[in-house]
Design an enzyme around this catalytic site. Structure first.
Site, PDB file in Angstrom:
ATOM      1  N   CYS A 112       0.721  -1.144   0.071  1.00  0.00           N
ATOM      2  CA  CYS A 112       0.127  -0.166  -0.109  1.00  0.00           C
ATOM      3  C   CYS A 112       0.768   1.400  -0.046  1.00  0.00           C
ATOM      4  O   CYS A 112       0.565   2.337  -0.196  1.00  0.00           O
ATOM      5  CB  CYS A 112      -0.843   0.138   1.114  1.00  0.00           C
ATOM      6  SG  CYS A 112      -2.077  -1.431   0.931  1.00  0.00           S
ATOM      7  N   HIS A 119      -3.189   7.473   3.025  1.00  0.00           N
ATOM      8  CA  HIS A 119      -3.521   6.448   2.494  1.00  0.00           C
ATOM      9  C   HIS A 119      -5.033   5.894   2.741  1.00  0.00           C
ATOM     10  O   HIS A 119      -5.405   6.186   3.970  1.00  0.00           O
ATOM     11  CB  HIS A 119      -2.730   5.242   2.902  1.00  0.00           C
ATOM     12  CG  HIS A 119      -3.029   3.756   2.411  1.00  0.00           C
ATOM     13  ND1 HIS A 119      -3.499   3.324   1.198  1.00  0.00           N
ATOM     14  CD2 HIS A 119      -3.214   2.495   3.110  1.00  0.00           C
ATOM     15  CE1 HIS A 119      -3.786   2.065   1.176  1.00  0.00           C
ATOM     16  NE2 HIS A 119      -3.517   1.750   2.434  1.00  0.00           N
ATOM     17  N   ASN A 157     -10.003   0.233  -0.035  1.00  0.00           N
ATOM     18  CA  ASN A 157      -8.467   0.146   0.171  1.00  0.00           C
ATOM     19  C   ASN A 157      -7.934  -0.368  -1.293  1.00  0.00           C
ATOM     20  O   ASN A 157      -7.888  -1.429  -1.602  1.00  0.00           O
ATOM     21  CB  ASN A 157      -8.191  -0.872   1.173  1.00  0.00           C
ATOM     22  CG  ASN A 157      -6.510  -0.721   1.176  1.00  0.00           C
ATOM     23  OD1 ASN A 157      -5.716  -0.140   0.389  1.00  0.00           O
ATOM     24  ND2 ASN A 157      -5.901  -1.218   2.455  1.00  0.00           N
TER      25      ASN A 157
HETATM   26  N1  ACO Z   1     -18.604  -8.099   9.047  1.00  0.00           N
HETATM   27  C1  ACO Z   1     -19.118  -8.435  10.027  1.00  0.00           C
HETATM   28  N2  ACO Z   1     -18.500  -8.938  11.170  1.00  0.00           N
HETATM   29  C2  ACO Z   1     -17.231  -9.075  10.970  1.00  0.00           C
HETATM   30  C3  ACO Z   1     -16.648  -8.625   9.722  1.00  0.00           C
HETATM   31  C4  ACO Z   1     -17.468  -8.051   8.667  1.00  0.00           C
HETATM   32  N3  ACO Z   1     -16.830  -8.199   7.615  1.00  0.00           N
HETATM   33  N4  ACO Z   1     -15.198  -9.046   9.900  1.00  0.00           N
HETATM   34  C5  ACO Z   1     -14.848  -9.215  11.169  1.00  0.00           C
HETATM   35  N5  ACO Z   1     -16.030  -9.342  11.714  1.00  0.00           N
HETATM   36  C6  ACO Z   1     -16.106  -9.500  13.076  1.00  0.00           C
HETATM   37  C7  ACO Z   1     -15.075 -10.556  13.823  1.00  0.00           C
HETATM   38  O1  ACO Z   1     -15.402 -11.989  13.466  1.00  0.00           O
HETATM   39  C8  ACO Z   1     -15.228 -10.252  15.060  1.00  0.00           C
HETATM   40  O2  ACO Z   1     -16.235 -11.016  15.659  1.00  0.00           O
HETATM   41  P1  ACO Z   1     -16.185 -11.734  17.153  1.00  0.00           P
HETATM   42  O3  ACO Z   1     -15.983 -10.455  18.259  1.00  0.00           O
HETATM   43  O4  ACO Z   1     -17.289 -12.457  17.463  1.00  0.00           O
HETATM   44  O5  ACO Z   1     -14.798 -12.514  17.106  1.00  0.00           O
HETATM   45  C9  ACO Z   1     -15.906  -8.796  15.265  1.00  0.00           C
HETATM   46  O6  ACO Z   1     -16.041  -8.399  14.005  1.00  0.00           O
HETATM   47  C10 ACO Z   1     -14.382  -7.722  15.773  1.00  0.00           C
HETATM   48  O7  ACO Z   1     -13.259  -8.190  14.485  1.00  0.00           O
HETATM   49  P2  ACO Z   1     -12.133  -7.357  14.850  1.00  0.00           P
HETATM   50  O8  ACO Z   1     -11.148  -7.730  13.652  1.00  0.00           O
HETATM   51  O9  ACO Z   1     -11.568  -7.207  16.088  1.00  0.00           O
HETATM   52  O10 ACO Z   1     -12.421  -5.859  14.050  1.00  0.00           O
HETATM   53  P3  ACO Z   1     -11.747  -4.515  14.242  1.00  0.00           P
HETATM   54  O11 ACO Z   1     -12.395  -3.500  14.866  1.00  0.00           O
HETATM   55  O12 ACO Z   1     -10.391  -4.688  14.447  1.00  0.00           O
HETATM   56  O13 ACO Z   1     -11.940  -4.046  12.712  1.00  0.00           O
HETATM   57  C11 ACO Z   1     -10.349  -4.250  10.619  1.00  0.00           C
HETATM   58  C12 ACO Z   1     -11.232  -5.117  11.548  1.00  0.00           C
HETATM   59  C13 ACO Z   1     -11.592  -3.341   9.775  1.00  0.00           C
HETATM   60  C14 ACO Z   1      -9.981  -5.102   9.638  1.00  0.00           C
HETATM   61  C15 ACO Z   1      -9.441  -3.376  11.174  1.00  0.00           C
HETATM   62  O14 ACO Z   1      -8.567  -4.312  11.923  1.00  0.00           O
HETATM   63  C16 ACO Z   1      -8.623  -2.734  10.124  1.00  0.00           C
HETATM   64  O15 ACO Z   1      -8.861  -1.790   9.564  1.00  0.00           O
HETATM   65  N6  ACO Z   1      -7.114  -2.933  10.013  1.00  0.00           N
HETATM   66  C17 ACO Z   1      -6.284  -2.241   9.410  1.00  0.00           C
HETATM   67  C18 ACO Z   1      -6.274  -2.884   8.011  1.00  0.00           C
HETATM   68  C19 ACO Z   1      -5.309  -2.076   7.051  1.00  0.00           C
HETATM   69  O16 ACO Z   1      -5.503  -0.837   7.241  1.00  0.00           O
HETATM   70  N7  ACO Z   1      -4.679  -2.612   6.272  1.00  0.00           N
HETATM   71  C20 ACO Z   1      -3.688  -1.417   5.523  1.00  0.00           C
HETATM   72  C21 ACO Z   1      -2.800  -1.955   4.922  1.00  0.00           C
HETATM   73  S1  ACO Z   1      -3.642  -3.191   3.538  1.00  0.00           S
HETATM   74  C22 ACO Z   1      -2.204  -3.613   2.434  1.00  0.00           C
HETATM   75  O17 ACO Z   1      -1.150  -3.215   2.667  1.00  0.00           O
HETATM   76  C23 ACO Z   1      -2.472  -4.583   1.447  1.00  0.00           C
END
Ligand code: ACO
Length: 331
Positions: free
Chosen positions: A121, A258, A288
């Site tokens: 990214c 980003h 993204n």
């Molecule tokens: N829909 C519904 N529920 C979901 C989804 C979804 N799409 N995805 C995960 N959940 C659930 C999980 O199973 C979990 O359930 P549980 O509590 O019963 O186990 C709950 O939601 C919370 O999951 P988390 O992973 O803790 O959610 P979080 O608040 O961390 O959000 C996210 C996840 C959006 C992916 C976040 O962590 C994030 O944005 N991370 C950074 C990603 C990023 O910026 N990447 C950048 C670089 S990408 C690259 O370089 C290619």
């Protein structure tokens, strides 16, 4: 690695920008039809509302081409004037030749140097930094810098934790040597020790077949770990960038981050004491798009008339590697 341009005579000035998104739009509601998710969950956790998906047969090079044509047009530059093309991508058309070479031929810029940069990214910011070095050293006068991705090609559509995040798109800028203004500094970092938090563990040398070590061409991500690391790394690079230029955070007119997650963007804006109306946010429209995201946001900001000549812009990105980087420039 950092470089300051305080006494620099040659700057890389943005002469024109362009971007391109594939026609097909996939909304959060569309996704909720085949994976256990909802518009409410995706929008509240990420800020994403919809993403664009490349058509069958439409490649990273195609997206790059359309964005580049628009950037060249905006700059009033003919492809034959280009000295160099640097293209950030982690989803190249082919293993080789590079997508930059394919683009060079299609644009009719034959003869100039062309290569890809893979920094996930952060690909566009890395490519911009490389291009800036060529211009500052006098090795090039007119450079096309592109960020282009078809990331959805390596998305597992049954995996709700990742498939809701990514989209396809491209952005491009034409840089021209200028003796008055342009890029002030760029800052690049990496931490290869964290590769398993965000990766696609297949490749030419490792192999593409499913086995114990890897399981198909798809993105794996430990989302919350990536989130925490990204916020910290971006906080630090914002400080590093301001300090290198002897600037205060209030000197920045626009933050162009980003576009991965609105909550990460908001955290960086808070660090800069910047109201969200001085931050360019396009993640809601395209998710993204990895290397495509910063130039897509930049182009949207310029074409909408938000960003004006003479203003100070801070670009930043974070991605797989881990890699992260920033660029401070007077537009
Ligand atoms: N829909 C519904 N529920 C979901 C989804 C979804 N799409 N995805 C995960 N959940 C659930 C999980 O199973 C979990 O359930 P549980 O509590 O019963 O186990 C709950 O939601 C919370 O999951 P988390 O992973 O803790 O959610 P979080 O608040 O961390 O959000 C996210 C996840 C959006 C992916 C976040 O962590 C994030 O944005 N991370 C950074 C990603 C990023 O910026 N990447 C950048 C670089 S990408 C690259 O370089 C290619």
């Amino acid at each position: 690695m950092s470089e300051q341009a305080s006494n620099q005579r040659i700057y890389s000035r943005i002469a024109g920008t362009g971007s391109y998104l594939p026609e097909k739009v996939l909304t959060n509601d569309d996704l909720a039809k085949f994976v256990d998710t909802s518009d409410e969950w995706i929008a509240s956790r990420t800020g994403i509302r919809e993403r664009h998906i490349a058509a069958e047969g439409e490649t990273t090079g195609d997206l790059a081409y359309h964005a580049s044509v628009r950037a060249l047009e905006a700059a009033g530059v003919d492809a034959s004037e280009l000295d160099l093309i640097v293209l950030g991508t982690t989803t190249p058309d082919l293993v080789f030749p590079s997508t930059a070479c394919l683009l060079q031929h299609r644009l009719g810029a034959n003869g100039c140097a062309a290569f890809d940069v893979n920094a996930a990214c952060s690909g566009f910011v890395y490519a911009l930094s490389v291009a800036d070095k060529f211009i500052r050293t006098g090795s090039a006068k007119t450079v096309l810098v592109v960020g282009s991705e078809t990331l959805t090609r390596m998305v597992d559509w049954s995996e709700r934790t990742t498939c809701v995040l990514f989209g396809d798109g491209a952005g491009a800028v034409v840089l021209k040597a200028d003796d008055e203004t342009g890029i002030l500094s760029t800052h690049l970092h990496a931490d290869g020790g964290k590769k398993e938090l965000l990766w696609n563990p297949v490749g030419v040398s490792v192999g593409f077949k499913e086995n114990e070590k890897n399981a198909g061409v798809r993105i794996r991500m430990a989302g919350s770990e990536v989130f925490k690391y990204a916020v910290k790394a971006l906080d630090a690079i914002v400080d590093e960038t301001l300090e290198a230029n002897g600037l205060d955070r209030h000197d920045i007119d626009w933050l162009i981050p980003h576009q991965a997650n609105l909550r990460i963007i908001e955290a960086t804006a808070k660090r800069l004491d910047m109201p969200m109306d001085r931050v360019i946010v396009t993640v809601d429209k395209h998710g993204n798009t990895s290397s495509g995201s910063v130039p897509l946001a930049l182009d949207a900001a310029i074409r909408s008339g938000k960003v004006e000549r003479g203003q100070m812009l801070l670009l930043e990105a974070f991605g797989g590697g881990f890699t992260w980087g920033s660029a401070l420039l007077r537009y």
